[in-house]
Write an enzyme that holds these catalytic residues in place. Structure first.
Site, mmCIF file in Angstrom:
data_model
loop_
_atom_site.group_PDB
_atom_site.id
_atom_site.type_symbol
_atom_site.label_atom_id
_atom_site.label_comp_id
_atom_site.label_asym_id
_atom_site.label_seq_id
_atom_site.Cartn_x
_atom_site.Cartn_y
_atom_site.Cartn_z
ATOM 1 N N CYS A 2 -0.380 8.496 18.043
ATOM 2 C CA CYS A 2 -0.876 7.301 17.399
ATOM 3 C C CYS A 2 -0.762 6.101 18.323
ATOM 4 C CB CYS A 2 -0.067 7.036 16.121
ATOM 5 S SG CYS A 2 0.060 8.475 15.040
ATOM 6 N N LEU A 51 -3.610 9.299 14.608
ATOM 7 C CA LEU A 51 -4.306 10.538 14.939
ATOM 8 C C LEU A 51 -3.566 11.638 14.189
ATOM 9 C CD1 LEU A 51 -6.352 12.215 16.645
ATOM 10 C CD2 LEU A 51 -4.580 12.356 18.400
ATOM 11 N N VAL A 53 -2.144 15.019 13.157
ATOM 12 C CA VAL A 53 -1.842 16.305 13.782
ATOM 13 C C VAL A 53 -1.020 17.189 12.846
ATOM 14 C CG1 VAL A 53 -0.634 17.426 15.708
ATOM 15 C CG2 VAL A 53 -2.000 15.382 16.119
ATOM 16 N N ASN A 77 4.900 6.715 17.191
ATOM 17 C CA ASN A 77 3.908 7.424 17.992
ATOM 18 C C ASN A 77 4.618 8.588 18.665
ATOM 19 O OD1 ASN A 77 1.861 8.203 19.823
ATOM 20 N ND2 ASN A 77 2.505 6.664 21.314
ATOM 21 N N ASP A 102 6.628 14.797 10.613
ATOM 22 C CA ASP A 102 7.835 14.475 11.379
ATOM 23 C C ASP A 102 8.181 12.992 11.321
ATOM 24 O OD1 ASP A 102 5.586 13.847 12.871
ATOM 25 O OD2 ASP A 102 6.473 14.400 14.789
ATOM 26 N N GLY A 378 -0.030 21.184 32.194
ATOM 27 C CA GLY A 378 1.041 21.546 33.119
ATOM 28 C C GLY A 378 1.608 20.374 33.894
#
Length: 614
Positions: A2, A51, A53, A77, A102, A378
């Site tokens: 976010c 956003l 998730v 965020n 969360d 990665g």
């Protein structure tokens, strides 16, 4: 993931400033395209762009919890990867949850443990919590600084946000840059000194730090640092521990209520994560893993191998796709798109950045977003395990400066004499390097090569890695894509930090211990492939385009960069063979073409943000 923002002041009626908060919040609509929220209750004004998730239905922010007469509010965020364990412990302690997200776990953790809650978190985060009991705002940033948090403390008001653009909407925050900020841009950039916000009065909360703002004032402190101690595991034990940590880390980060993919370059780091993701998806019956790669039109024709870019990626990408059976998406861009992306990436970062290296990632993430909301990358393995050339070349190890920035004299010569005298760029660089070396948590009794490599590792983890994490965060969140970086798990970083250099170099290879840990996970030709960095364009048309762009700027008497630079010096470089040099002036990827692009980005930034120099 976010975007968060807000301001706190202990006097006045903040409800009169609701439109300021809305403007600050809306600057980050790209970071959070799914929802927007604001909350004002003296002395706090919090804004959030979301956003979705995890738990898309119930995770709206700012989130408010009432505990009898006490009020707690959060804007956050990030992602907590150990949220299930924390939730379970908090339930045992008598707490009840309304959602599965969360955000609520983080807020209830604070209610239970106060500021010490951060010690229990495994994740990437930046957040602000209003606590009516203690009458304070508590802010914190994750241990490696994956998620950003900028702030300014001006005339008793604390202003904060995920990005500078949010702070710049507050009337007390002006786009002014002084000598330190110019030195950051021209001699340190596109890196930044930890804590530096470039703009006057703006700072960034350092990685692993927390901050408390109360009526007594503002206080920040480190809650986590790398700890140096003797590594007692054997080579075999070390490899086994690494594989266990990496697997646990990745599996935690694959949890999502929206589509997840991996970025696959065919190199060791991304191939390992993709292979482990495929194993996990097969074991949990989640179907086929989607993978994405980026390249440039005509690159196979123009590519020339050199020390910093030894080989092309395409054959190894195909090798891994066939080996793992992923659903692969090849993304390709042409030169005009890259040139056009330079401005977009500058606006996304709010500062000049890594030129086309930023721009191509911005375009890449925009394409990925069409099929996924979360990607696994990665990033950071080279800093942690010692993969870059400067870990292995004596002249770079002994350069006496940041090894990714070994052309300071050339960079200083680009400045006008007046600006050079004002900002003293080489002195500034030397001071920042000395600061970094002083910070290194040394190990008693460690001398010679071991001590030298510990310093090099620290410089990479605390100075170079944040540059790439900034890039990854801004370019991905600029299109509403969340990118997760498993190699930045703090448990993994702390463990690898103390592995002796000779074990890291197992088999006489860079990142040798990581390769050993991944035996049986990857085919040998990929496992032992020589490192190749993020792909960039080798098309001479790009050099021609950015050089002409810079020449046009030099011919424009109103260009804001002109008073800052030595025009004749830049014209001299443009006319010389240095213009197409493969020798980087920053990192591995920024050479001749990127120099012109970076200067053009500086000019665009000065103009677009109406930056005042004083």
């Amino acid at each position: 993931m976010c975007g968060i923002t807000g301001f706190i002041q202990w006097s006045g009626d903040l409800t009169q400033d609701s439109q300021i908060l809305v403007k600050m919040t809306e600057t980050m609509s790209d970071r959070g395209p799914d929802a927007s929220g604001t909350w004002i209750s003296n002395p706090c004004a919090f804004g959030h762009r979301r956003l979705s998730v995890i738990d898309p239905e119930n995770g709206a922010q700012p989130m408010i919890v009432h505990d009898d007469d006490d009020v707690y509010a959060i804007c956050y965020n990030g992602e907590l990867y150990n949220a299930p364990e924390l939730r379970s412990e908090l339930v045992k302690r008598g707490h009840h949850f309304r959602t599965h997200c969360d955000t609520e776990v983080l807020l209830v953790s604070y209610i239970e443990w106060g500021p010490a809650c951060v010690d229990r978190f495994n994740g990437i985060f930046a957040f602000a919590i209003w606590d009516s009991v203690r009458e304070q705002v508590f802010m914190a940033r994750d241990r490696l600084g994956v998620k950003p948090l900028f702030y300014a403390y001006i005339d008793g008001t604390l202003i904060f946000g995920s990005e500078p653009k949010a702070l710049l909407q507050h009337p007390k925050m002006e786009p002014v840059v002084g000598p330190e900020g110019l030195a950051e841009v021209f001699i340190i950039g596109p890196a930044r000194t930890p804590g530096q916000g470039v703009y006057k009065d703006m700072k960034e909360l350092r990685a692993g730090h927390a901050m408390i703002f109360s009526r007594d004032g503002l206080r920040s402190y480190a809650y986590w640092r790398l700890d140096s101690h003797i590594h007692e595991d054997s080579v075999e034990e070390t490899a086994a521990k690494l594989r266990e940590l990496l697997q646990d880390t990745l599996e935690r980060q694959l949890v999502s209520d929206v589509p997840v993919c991996t970025l696959l370059s065919g190199g060791l780091d991304s191939s390992a994560l993709t292979a482990l993701a495929v194993q996990y998806y097969n074991r949990t019956n989640q179907g086929q893993v989607h993978t994405y790669s980026v390249d440039y039109v005509g690159n196979e024709k123009h590519f020339k191998s050199h020390a910093f870019q030894p080989g092309a990626d395409a054959p190894f990408i195909q090798r891994m796709v066939e080996e793992l059976g992923t659903q692969h998406h090849y993304i390709e861009f042409d030169t005009p798109e890259l040139v056009e992306s330079l401005n977009a990436s500058t606006l996304t970062r709010d500062l000049p950045g890594m030129a086309d290296v930023d721009g191509s990632l911005y375009l890449f993430c925009r394409e990925i977003k069409k099929g996924a909301t979360v990607a696994v990358s990665g990033e950071a393995a080279d800093e942690i395990f010692g993969g870059y050339p400067w870990f292995h070349r004596e002249e770079m190890l002994n350069s006496g400066t940041f090894p990714w920035s070994v052309a300071p004299d050339m960079r200083a010569s680009l400045l006008s004499p007046e600006i050079r005298e004002w900002i003293r760029p080489l002195d500034y660089l030397g001071d920042r390097y000395a600061d970094a070396v002083r910070e290194v948590p040394k190990l008693r009794g460690e001398t010679g090569q071991q001590a030298k490599m510990r310093v090099m590792s620290y410089l990479n983890i605390t100075r170079f890695m944040p540059t790439l994490l900034d890039r990854k965060d801004r370019m991905s969140m600029g299109v509403g894509l969340e990118v997760r970086v498993p190699y930045c798990d703090h448990r993994l970083v702390q463990y690898v930090w103390n592995i002796p250099w000779e074990i890291k170099m197992t088999g006489g290879r860079e990142k040798g211990i990581l390769r050993k840990a991944l035996e049986g996970v990857l085919p040998d030709d990929v496992l032992y492939r020589k490192k190749s960095p993020y792909p960039k364009t080798h098309n001479p048309d790009f050099l021609a385009a950015v050089k002409q762009q810079m020449l046009d700027i030099l011919d424009d008497p109103s260009a804001p960069i002109l008073p800052l630079i030595d025009k004749n010096k830049i014209l001299e470089i443009a006319a010389s063979p240095e213009a197409s040099s493969n020798l980087p002036w920053f990192g591995q990827l920024m050479s001749g073409p990127q120099l012109f692009a970076y200067l053009a980005q500086i000019n665009n930034w000065l103009k677009t943000y109406n930056v005042a120099i004083r």
